[in-house]
Design an enzyme around this catalytic site. Structure first.
Site, PDB file in Angstrom:
ATOM      1  N   CYS A 144      19.584  11.448  15.657  1.00 44.07           N
ATOM      2  CA  CYS A 144      20.956  11.760  16.058  1.00 44.07           C
ATOM      3  C   CYS A 144      20.943  12.099  17.548  1.00 44.07           C
ATOM      4  CB  CYS A 144      21.499  12.932  15.246  1.00 44.07           C
ATOM      5  SG  CYS A 144      21.633  12.556  13.473  1.00 44.07           S
ATOM      6  N   CYS A 147      20.961  15.792  18.973  1.00 47.34           N
ATOM      7  CA  CYS A 147      20.095  16.775  18.310  1.00 47.34           C
ATOM      8  C   CYS A 147      18.697  16.771  18.921  1.00 47.34           C
ATOM      9  CB  CYS A 147      20.012  16.443  16.814  1.00 47.34           C
ATOM     10  SG  CYS A 147      18.984  17.588  15.867  1.00 47.34           S
TER      11      CYS A 147
END
Length: 408
Positions: A144, A147
């Site tokens: 992601c 992240c």
């Protein structure tokens, strides 16, 4: 900003870490525990009683030494010590934030031909409750884009033992097991517990490690052991749709969805698993989750990224895709990390977004960032083998002071 507390007054001593090829009894189901005892020569007529005794000592009393099983015969204790282990992982580092958040870097021994691995576990104390954030994998495979954990490659899945050991060790450190003076049948009342909730929101995607996570959570919620309510256990997923159905049917804990976007094009970028399981499929799985009601809602996590997903149009679209789902939306101010291409939305923008969603009938609390000064906030976990260099840490601190002020 960072304090170390490896020898806090009244806390158990740091465990002595020894590599061991012995299998652990932690994380075994009752049936597996019974089979392991029979294999080592325990008489079948005694197995049910022995399993009950061991289960009690592991999960009610919280012992980590076979010699502490005082109502187990000495010859059986010797047998257990010869063939099994119940040791805790090594605490490689313990950090305490200015806000009371604790983060443990835990080191687990090698498995087979592999090497020792490290994961991070975070405890967040709040008024009237305490939440433990548990990891399910070493690293993560989802990448992601916002992240920090996703920048670490996946090393391996954690076992049920390693998942549960994070909870057991945290309860050790926080004094959350009965002390030795408590009668043997005693159990620490839930009202006195430091850890009241657990969330599978640490390193990794729990539903890419479904079987081990399932085993661990069924033991954590077992009424004759750790006895956590399933309504106080939340599993967070980025959207592994087939396993969402299985989670509801086979584990029955609360569900959180790492959403972050209201259309497939943007979610493909932010949460790449969306390319495999797009929003339509994800929302169908959410609507079918068992037991949904206003008292048992799905939590949707939505990180606020400046100029990316934080407009009132995004808020309107969010309300549309959640139609018909009992839901709460956690708005998460983006937690910065060096090298990220994103910035946190302005506070006024976050509040306007929250007000719009609230007006549409959905609770949308703005999550207070916790543990930023020790890199324990949402999306920031990363194991020691992949930790930032000192210069990167200083860059993060400078960024935080610039964005939030010295008292943040």
């Amino acid at each position: 900003m960072v304090s170390l507390d490896l020898a806090a007054p009244g806390a158990p001593a740091k465990p002595v870490f020894e590599l061991s090829e012995k299998p652990s009894l932690i994380g075994l189901s009752r049936e597996e525990l019974a089979a392991a005892l029979v294999e080592k020569g325990v008489a079948e007529r005694q197995v049910k009683m022995r399993v009950s005794q061991i289960w009690h000592w592991l999960y009610i009393r919280g012992i980590s030494d076979f010699d502490d099983m005082t109502n187990v015969a000495k010859d059986l204790r010797a047998l257990l010590k010869q063939h099994f282990t119940i040791q805790r992982p090594e605490i490689a580092e313990e950090q305490i934030s200015n806000d009371g958040t604790r983060k443990w870097l835990l080191r687990f021994p090698a498995r087979g031909a592999g090497r020792p691995v490290e994961v991070e576990t975070v405890y967040i104390p709040e008024e009237g409750r305490g939440t433990l954030c548990i990891s399910s994998q070493v690293g993560c495979t989802l990448t992601c884009s916002f992240c920090h954990t996703g920048t670490q490659r996946l090393v391996r899945n954690l076992t049920a033992e390693e998942i549960l050991s994070q909870l057991l060790l945290a309860r050790d450190r926080l004094g959350d097991f009965p002390d030795r003076e408590t009668p043997q049948g005693g159990i620490l009342p839930s009202s006195d517990r430091k850890i009241t909730n657990i969330v599978m929101m640490g390193m990794g995607e729990p539903l890419y490690n479904f079987e081990e996570v399932k085993k661990a959570l069924l033991i954590a919620t077992d009424g004759d052991g750790l006895s956590l309510s399933r309504r106080r256990v939340t599993l967070s997923t980025s959207g592994v749709v087939p396993e969402i159905y299985r989670t509801g049917e086979e584990i029955g804990v609360m569900l959180a969805i790492s959403l972050h976007a209201t259309n497939d094009a943007l979610r493909d970028e932010l949460v790449p698993i969306n390319k495999k399981y797009p929003l339509k499929q994800l929302m169908e799985a959410c609507r079918a989750y068992p037991g949904l009601s206003n008292a048992r809602r799905i939590t949707f996590e939505y990180v606020m990224l400046k100029g990316v997903n934080d407009s009132l149009t995004d808020a309107r679209d969010l309300v549309k895709i959640l139609k018909g789902v009992p839901a709460k939306i956690n708005l998460i101010p983006f937690n910065p990390w060096p090298g990220s291409k994103y910035e946190c939305s302005d506070w006024e923008t976050i509040e306007a977004f929250a007000d719009f969603v609230n007006a549409a009938g959905y609770a949308s609390p703005i999550r207070t960032p916790r543990g930023r000064d020790i890199f324990a906030a949402c999306g920031q976990l990363k194991s020691e083998s992949e930790r930032m260099r000192k210069t990167e840490r200083l860059a993060l601190q400078a960024m935080m002071i610039a964005n939030h002020g010295e008292d943040d």
